[in-house]
Motif scaffolding. Structure first.
Motif, short mmCIF file in Angstrom:
data_model
loop_
_atom_site.label_atom_id
_atom_site.label_comp_id
_atom_site.label_asym_id
_atom_site.label_seq_id
_atom_site.Cartn_x
_atom_site.Cartn_y
_atom_site.Cartn_z
N GLY A 193 -43.84 48.30 -14.38
CA GLY A 193 -43.04 48.48 -14.31
C GLY A 193 -42.16 47.28 -14.15
O GLY A 193 -40.91 46.87 -14.29
N GLU A 233 -47.86 52.90 -13.52
CA GLU A 233 -46.60 53.98 -13.26
C GLU A 233 -46.85 53.90 -14.48
O GLU A 233 -45.09 53.70 -14.93
CB GLU A 233 -45.51 52.72 -12.30
CG GLU A 233 -45.70 52.55 -10.83
CD GLU A 233 -45.66 53.91 -10.38
OE1 GLU A 233 -44.80 54.24 -9.44
OE2 GLU A 233 -46.16 55.53 -10.38
N GLY A 235 -43.83 55.65 -17.41
CA GLY A 235 -42.16 56.10 -17.44
C GLY A 235 -42.72 55.81 -18.79
O GLY A 235 -42.52 55.02 -19.21
N ARG A 278 -35.08 53.82 -15.52
CA ARG A 278 -36.39 54.30 -15.68
C ARG A 278 -36.48 55.72 -15.27
O ARG A 278 -35.96 55.64 -13.67
CB ARG A 278 -36.79 53.16 -14.82
CG ARG A 278 -38.38 53.13 -15.18
CD ARG A 278 -39.37 51.31 -14.36
NE ARG A 278 -40.60 51.85 -14.14
CZ ARG A 278 -41.50 52.33 -15.39
NH1 ARG A 278 -41.37 52.10 -16.36
NH2 ARG A 278 -42.55 52.31 -14.33
N ARG A 280 -40.45 57.51 -14.66
CA ARG A 280 -42.12 57.29 -14.07
C ARG A 280 -41.68 58.96 -14.62
O ARG A 280 -41.44 60.20 -14.04
CB ARG A 280 -42.18 57.44 -12.42
CG ARG A 280 -41.68 56.52 -11.48
CD ARG A 280 -42.95 56.01 -11.51
NE ARG A 280 -41.63 56.90 -9.59
CZ ARG A 280 -41.67 56.03 -8.35
NH1 ARG A 280 -42.52 55.52 -8.11
NH2 ARG A 280 -41.42 57.22 -7.34
N ARG A 282 -44.01 60.65 -14.08
CA ARG A 282 -44.73 62.38 -12.08
C ARG A 282 -43.94 62.67 -11.65
O ARG A 282 -43.93 63.19 -11.34
CB ARG A 282 -45.72 60.90 -11.62
CG ARG A 282 -45.05 60.13 -10.49
CD ARG A 282 -46.47 59.57 -10.08
NE ARG A 282 -45.19 59.24 -8.66
CZ ARG A 282 -45.41 57.72 -8.16
NH1 ARG A 282 -47.21 57.33 -8.34
NH2 ARG A 282 -45.27 57.64 -7.34
N ASP A 283 -42.41 61.82 -11.81
CA ASP A 283 -41.04 62.12 -11.51
C ASP A 283 -40.81 63.18 -12.81
O ASP A 283 -38.95 63.32 -12.70
CB ASP A 283 -40.24 61.44 -11.58
CG ASP A 283 -40.97 60.47 -9.93
OD1 ASP A 283 -41.52 60.74 -9.74
OD2 ASP A 283 -40.12 59.77 -9.91
N ASP A 357 -32.91 49.73 -14.21
CA ASP A 357 -33.99 49.08 -14.62
C ASP A 357 -33.29 47.90 -15.35
O ASP A 357 -34.35 46.66 -14.70
CB ASP A 357 -34.27 49.31 -16.34
CG ASP A 357 -35.43 48.72 -16.39
OD1 ASP A 357 -36.59 48.95 -15.99
OD2 ASP A 357 -35.31 48.07 -17.32
#
Lengths: 361, 223
Positions: A193, A233, A235, A278, A280, A282-283, A357
């Motif tokens: 990140g 993280e 992404g 940005r 991620r 998992r989102d 970002d």
């Protein structure tokens, strides 16, 4: 351009790095703990013996063939250490003076007063390093390093000793260092990140060897680099243009390759600004048909360009493409099989959360 | 009068010895704190020898090495026209060797505490190794220097055995305080022995008290 081809061994560990790094902007050096990031910086600084060569533009710092090995204090680089390493027997002003008094006057482009202003140090000048907080120490260390007018800066996990809140306090100063003072930097971190936030380019390293070097977005979406980039993280960073703000909903609309993205309102940007956002992995979820009656606001059409099963895990990393921009999604292997997902398929990308970002470019 | 001459001679000896050791001891301690050489433990052991050897053993060997019949001793005679044994110069040589660990060990300790971190930082700020030593390593080792200087000085003042072996008991040449006290006792001049002994006791206590107080009130900050 920093051109290097070096080999160094420390006990059992072997570093073997051959690459070229453009000396402009911030280059993130990303890799798991023990991958040789710090060793690489120490070799560049001359603190560790190495074989091979290091060329910085027209300067030769190391060339084993011609038996050239420039002493550390004659290599014009700045090194910001993980633990700041301020001199405790000097005040903050004394620490800054230590740097300025040893820099040749004709190379002085960075002026003390500007640096003190930029890093908000005027209140700290008379203090001793032992009376500073961790964040203040890092600010002084960054200023001190800059004052030597280095060809480039090396920052070794400068945020690792700070807590979450202090980190976000320091990051703007690091941005400032690159933008206001135009000093290129190599920025070490194991936190994706952090690097994605400030680096325009990433050198991915693992086991003492270079895995890849390239623009941040490209490196972050490469699935074969998961061992380097995916541990934390994971992404993607995508470029977008601000359309407008919806004050009533406190939302901002953006466009990515012609499709609209909605995110929490960010007052610092204006319509027309080019920004990086940005997302991620998992989102991000995938669907075969456009879902309706759903709370997620961002549903974008895309094509699957890559699928990669993370070994010994229930997850598959998918890479989807809009027109040019790409996004990573973390989905389960079970979902891939149920939906018979494959490269080339058209899907709908459901994005749950988006963050800015960096400030407008 | 006799006592004053002994005190003056002792102070001269301690000062010269401390100055010489301040230079050589610093160089040796610095090398020991930085080196990765296989010879390090050997040099460390040799440096520490005066701590454990009876002064008579050290004095005996020094006497042998410095006598006019030896290479070093005869070279000295050739150079200066007088012998190294039973002279002030001989005492200085003996004291330097005898007090070596008292200078080297606190300094080596201090340099090792400073570590390579601040020196690498200094190098990254363009300081040459020598410059970094004077501007970073030395100030950060200030307490080590204070301890080393005081210990060397007071220890030299208090030495007896080596001085007796190498220097004998020549007034205004080699008769230092400890020898003078010994002589006073031998000749049953207890009053004179008392005054010198008390002076030495008081001096040593005051010096050490000053050092410990300074250390407490002005702690030199070393992380």
């Amino acid at each position: 351009m920093l051109v290097l081809d070096v080999r160094a061994s420390l006990g059992d560990f072997e570093l073997e790095v051959a690459t070229s790094i453009p000396l402009e902007g911030i280059t993130g050096i990303l890799g798991p703990s023990g991958s040789g990031k710090t060793t690489l910086l120490r070799v560049l600084a001359g603190f560790e013996k190495a074989e091979g060569h290091i060329f910085v533009d027209d300067e030769i710092w190391l060339d084993t063939k011609s038996k050239t090995d420039v002493a550390p204090h004659s290599r014009s680089l700045g090194y910001m250490f993980q633990d700041a390493r301020l001199f405790d027997h000097l005040s903050v002003a004394g620490n800054l003076k230590y740097a300025t008094s040893r820099t040749l006057s004709q190379t002085k482009q960075i002026v003390v007063d500007d640096v003190i202003d930029a890093f908000d140090l005027s209140q700290l000048l008379k203090r001793r390093p032992t009376e500073l907080s961790g964040g203040e120490k890092q600010r002084v260390a960054l200023a001190r390093t800059l004052l030597t007018n280095p060809r480039f800066l090396m920052l070794d996990e400068p945020l690792s000793a700070l807590d979450e809140k202090r980190r976000s306090d320091i990051l703007p100063y690091i941005d400032k260092m690159a933008s206001q003072f135009r000093v290129p930097a190599l920025y070490i971190s194991h936190a994706v990140g952090e690097v994605a936030h400030i680096a325009g380019r990433i050198l991915a390293i693992s086991n003492g060897r270079v895995q890849a070097i390239g623009p941040t977005s490209e490196i972050l979406e490469r699935l074969d680099l998961l061992n380097v980039t995916g541990r934390f993280e994971a992404g993607s960073v995508v470029e977008a243009i601000v359309i407008d703000h919806v004050a009533r909903h406190r939302l901002t609309h953006l466009t990515i390759d012609g499709q609209t993205l909605t995110m929490p309102m960010e007052a610092g940007v204006a319509p027309g600004d080019h920004v990086r956002v940005r997302v991620r992995a998992r989102d991000v979820a995938l669907a075969l048909i456009r879902p309706e009656s759903i709370s997620i606001r961002n549903v974008l059409a895309a094509t699957i360009v890559d699928l990669f099963h993370v070994p010994e895990s229930p997850y598959v990393e998918a890479l989807v493409e809009f027109q040019q921009q790409r996004l990573r999604a973390r989905i389960t292997l079970a979902a891939v099989e149920d939906l018979s997902l494959a490269v080339g398929m058209h899907v709908f990308v459901l994005i749950k959360s988006v963050t800015f970002d960096s400030s407008p470019t | 009068m006799n006592n004053l001459a002994a005190i003056w001679l002792t102070l001269q000896l301690a000062t010269v010895t401390t100055c010489i050791l301040l230079f050589f001891g610093t160089v040796l301690a610095w090398w020991l704190s930085r080196t990765k050489s296989w010879a390090k433990p050997i040099i460390e052991a040799v440096t520490a020898l005066p701590l454990v050897l009876p002064p008579t053993v050290l004095g005996f060997y020094l006497l042998v090495v410095m006598s006019p019949n030896s290479a070093i001793g005869s070279f000295w005679v050739h150079l200066t026209g007088s012998t190294l044994t039973f002279s002030f110069e001989g005492l200085v040589v003996a004291s330097v060797i005898y007090s070596l660990p008292f200078m080297v060990q606190p300094l080596q300790n201090a340099f090792e505490t400073v570590g390579s971190g601040p020196l690498e930082a200094a190098a990254s700020l363009r300081a040459s190794p020598l410059n970094a030593f004077f501007t970073v390593a030395m100030p950060l080792s200030a307490r080590g220097f204070l301890t080393a200087i005081v210990l060397t000085f007071t220890h030299t003042i208090g030495e007896f055995g080596v001085v007796l072996m190498v220097g004998g008991n020549i007034p205004e040449e080699t008769r230092v305080i400890s020898i003078a006290i010994y002589e006073h006792v031998e000749t049953l001049q207890y009053a004179a022995a008392h005054s010198l002994s008390l002076a030495l006791l008081g001096f040593s206590f005051v010096v050490l008290l000053t050092v410990y107080t300074l250390n407490r009130r002005f702690p030199i900050r070393i992380r």
